[in-house]
Design an enzyme around this catalytic site. Structure first.
Site, PDB file in Angstrom:
ATOM      1  N   ARG A   1       0.836  -1.200   0.000  1.00  0.00           N
ATOM      2  CA  ARG A   1       0.000   0.000   0.000  1.00  0.00           C
ATOM      3  C   ARG A   1       0.877   1.259   0.000  1.00  0.00           C
ATOM      4  NH1 ARG A   1      -3.765  -1.426   5.092  1.00  0.00           N
ATOM      5  NH2 ARG A   1      -1.808  -2.448   5.707  1.00  0.00           N
TER       6      ARG A   1
ATOM      7  N   LYS B   1       1.516   1.900   7.477  1.00  0.00           N
ATOM      8  CA  LYS B   1       1.777   1.114   8.683  1.00  0.00           C
ATOM      9  C   LYS B   1       2.744   1.833   9.609  1.00  0.00           C
ATOM     10  CE  LYS B   1       0.410  -2.254   9.746  1.00  0.00           C
ATOM     11  NZ  LYS B   1      -0.779  -2.476  10.605  1.00  0.00           N
TER      12      LYS B   1
ATOM     13  N   TYR C   1      -1.199   4.366  10.643  1.00  0.00           N
ATOM     14  CA  TYR C   1      -1.649   3.407  11.653  1.00  0.00           C
ATOM     15  C   TYR C   1      -0.502   3.160  12.627  1.00  0.00           C
ATOM     16  CZ  TYR C   1      -5.753   2.237   8.830  1.00  0.00           C
ATOM     17  OH  TYR C   1      -6.933   2.290   8.130  1.00  0.00           O
TER      18      TYR C   1
ATOM     19  N   HIS D   1      -1.194   1.503  16.327  1.00  0.00           N
ATOM     20  CA  HIS D   1      -1.489   0.365  17.212  1.00  0.00           C
ATOM     21  C   HIS D   1      -0.449   0.256  18.330  1.00  0.00           C
ATOM     22  CE1 HIS D   1      -4.647  -0.982  14.479  1.00  0.00           C
ATOM     23  NE2 HIS D   1      -3.791  -0.881  13.478  1.00  0.00           N
TER      24      HIS D   1
ATOM     25  N   GLU E   1      -6.150   4.831  13.527  1.00  0.00           N
ATOM     26  CA  GLU E   1      -7.137   3.966  14.170  1.00  0.00           C
ATOM     27  C   GLU E   1      -7.827   4.582  15.375  1.00  0.00           C
ATOM     28  OE1 GLU E   1      -3.279   2.886  16.259  1.00  0.00           O
ATOM     29  OE2 GLU E   1      -3.887   3.357  14.208  1.00  0.00           O
TER      30      GLU E   1
ATOM     31  N   SER F   1     -10.828  -2.104   8.083  1.00  0.00           N
ATOM     32  CA  SER F   1     -11.580  -3.135   8.802  1.00  0.00           C
ATOM     33  C   SER F   1     -12.525  -3.859   7.854  1.00  0.00           C
ATOM     34  CB  SER F   1     -12.366  -2.508   9.960  1.00  0.00           C
ATOM     35  OG  SER F   1     -11.496  -1.999  10.946  1.00  0.00           O
TER      36      SER F   1
ATOM     37  N   ASP G   1     -21.566 -10.696  20.234  1.00  0.00           N
ATOM     38  CA  ASP G   1     -21.177  -9.349  20.624  1.00  0.00           C
ATOM     39  C   ASP G   1     -21.906  -9.012  21.922  1.00  0.00           C
ATOM     40  OD1 ASP G   1     -19.764  -6.872  18.925  1.00  0.00           O
ATOM     41  OD2 ASP G   1     -21.104  -6.205  20.524  1.00  0.00           O
TER      42      ASP G   1
ATOM     43  N   ARG H   1     -25.901  -4.014  17.955  1.00  0.00           N
ATOM     44  CA  ARG H   1     -25.100  -4.543  16.846  1.00  0.00           C
ATOM     45  C   ARG H   1     -25.646  -5.891  16.380  1.00  0.00           C
ATOM     46  NH1 ARG H   1     -20.524  -1.962  15.526  1.00  0.00           N
ATOM     47  NH2 ARG H   1     -19.694  -0.390  16.948  1.00  0.00           N
TER      48      ARG H   1
ATOM     49  N   VAL I   1     -12.538  -8.322  17.591  1.00  0.00           N
ATOM     50  CA  VAL I   1     -12.835  -7.446  18.731  1.00  0.00           C
ATOM     51  C   VAL I   1     -11.874  -6.267  18.737  1.00  0.00           C
ATOM     52  CG1 VAL I   1     -12.938  -7.313  21.247  1.00  0.00           C
ATOM     53  CG2 VAL I   1     -13.723  -9.371  20.070  1.00  0.00           C
TER      54      VAL I   1
ATOM     55  N   ASP J   1      -3.324  -6.868  15.416  1.00  0.00           N
ATOM     56  CA  ASP J   1      -2.660  -5.561  15.442  1.00  0.00           C
ATOM     57  C   ASP J   1      -2.671  -4.947  16.838  1.00  0.00           C
ATOM     58  OD1 ASP J   1      -1.575  -4.985  12.969  1.00  0.00           O
ATOM     59  OD2 ASP J   1      -3.457  -4.280  12.130  1.00  0.00           O
TER      60      ASP J   1
ATOM     61  N   ASN K   1      -0.852  -7.137   8.755  1.00  0.00           N
ATOM     62  CA  ASN K   1      -1.226  -6.169   7.711  1.00  0.00           C
ATOM     63  C   ASN K   1      -1.992  -6.886   6.599  1.00  0.00           C
ATOM     64  OD1 ASN K   1       1.210  -7.480   6.985  1.00  0.00           O
ATOM     65  ND2 ASN K   1       1.745  -5.861   5.539  1.00  0.00           N
TER      66      ASN K   1
END
Length: 371
Positions: A15, A75, A94, A96, A118, A134, A198, A203, A239, A270, A300
């Site tokens: 990417r 990333k 990103y 994380h 994120e 996502s 969930d 949801r 999650v 991640d 990734n």
């Protein structure tokens, strides 16, 4: 403002932070865009494509980092890149951080202001820069899981869709956010039996509405998760707790009792993963087998479909990049509370509370800094 776009270094990461069209928008806005040579090659863009829209191609990435006011990536920066960051620079990518203490420590030490895609929020409290990846990861998780279930890859030899006269495979999706909904969509479309869990009834109602009679929904409790996982052919860990480490919802003891040849795709990897036996893997070596269960933990995943992912990501990030470039960091963060939520590190201070608590840093509230 000078905006730098380095080539991604992470394993099999094709990417790019800015496609030529997005770079052109910034250049038309009066900004300079510096692109490392070969940065767009993974999705079919040559240096010439960037030159044609007015970008400058840099053959020395060190010079790019030295000159750029804003670094736009996909990333988290690897060690070689982290050493090039400097005080006063803006990093937008990103991150994380909750899954990587060393990364956090070195970014704090750099003095750069680090904004994580994120944790940027919308006015509705959603995560607009995480959502497109996502979506991709959720959809990919089912094809990755199908791969894992093939006998040649260590799986039990189960076809998720089944065929006439046979039972379809059972997919258990833990989490009904963007990843979970997209994983459910693809699994149900294949004809698999799908159970989604969930803790949000709203949801689960969304899933019932989207996939009537095709998906079973369950309120997520420890008992419900364990019961469903033990009966699953494929488990999708979907999650997310924004900015924090993912909670461990499936213990190693439960994994030991899963069906031999079943599979786990932990999309939460991640953020540390939500399956105790998960660990990060790469596209070069995506799986490992533990306790007879095939684990997939590529950190990734969307990098494998880099063209689709780059466009989806650029469409989401460009307005924020324009705001940072047009207004500067301080004014952009004052005017946009959602972008301010994305600030994780600023001038050697940790501004993401979950990360500060996890790694024992003092927490600095961005409201105090930018209001």
């Amino acid at each position: 403002m000078k905006i730098g776009v380095p080539k991604e270094l992470k394993n099999q990461e094709h990417r790019v932070g800015l496609v030529p069209g997005a770079a052109r928008e910034l250049i038309l806005g009066g900004h300079q865009v510096l692109v490392e040579t070969g940065a767009g090659a993974g999705i079919g863009y040559s240096d010439q494509h960037y030159l044609e829209v007015g970008a400058q191609v840099c053959f020395d990435v060190g010079q790019l980092f030295l000159e750029a006011d804003l670094i736009v990536k996909v990333k988290e920066p690897l060690e070689a890149e982290r050493k090039k960051l400097r005080a006063g620079q803006i990093l937008f990518t990103y991150l994380h951080l909750a899954a990587n203490q060393q990364l956090t420590q070195e970014l704090v030490g750099s003095g750069a202001s680090c904004i994580a895609y994120e944790t940027v929020t919308s006015t509705k409290g959603e995560l607009p820069l995480l959502a497109p990846m996502s979506e991709v990861a959720g959809r990919m998780s089912i094809q990755a899981g199908a791969y894992c279930l093939e006998k040649s890859h260590g799986g039990a030899g189960v076809l998720l869709a089944g065929v006439a006269g046979t039972l379809p495979g059972k997919v258990v999706v833990i989490g009904a956010g963007v990843v979970g909904i997209n994983a459910t969509q693809i699994a149900a479309g294949l004809g698999a039996r799908v159970v989604a869990l969930d803790r949000s009834i709203e949801r689960l109602r969304v899933l019932e509405h989207l996939f009537p009679s095709r998906v079973e929904t369950l309120f997520s409790t420890t008992h419900a998760i364990e019961t469903q996982v033990l009966d699953a052919d494929l488990v999708i860990g979907a999650v997310l707790v924004s900015g924090a480490r993912a909670p461990c919802l499936v213990s190693e003891q439960v994994v030991k009792q899963m069906k031999p040849g079943s599979a786990i795709v932990d999309v939460a990897i991640d953020q540390g993963g939500c399956i105790e036996t998960s660990r990060p893997t790469s596209h070069d070596s995506p799986t490992f087998i533990q306790h007879g269960v095939v684990h997939y933990g590529v950190t990734n995943m969307p990098g494998a479909v880099a063209k689709t992912s780059s466009y989806a990501l650029n469409h989401a990030t460009l307005p924020y990049i324009q705001q940072l470039a047009n207004l500067g960091l301080n004014e952009a963060l004052k005017q946009n509370p959602g972008l301010r939520d994305g600030l994780n590190i600023h001038q050697r201070q940790v501004t993401q509370q979950a990360v500060a608590e996890l790694f024992d840093y003092p927490f600095t509230d961005t409201i105090q800094l930018f209001l």
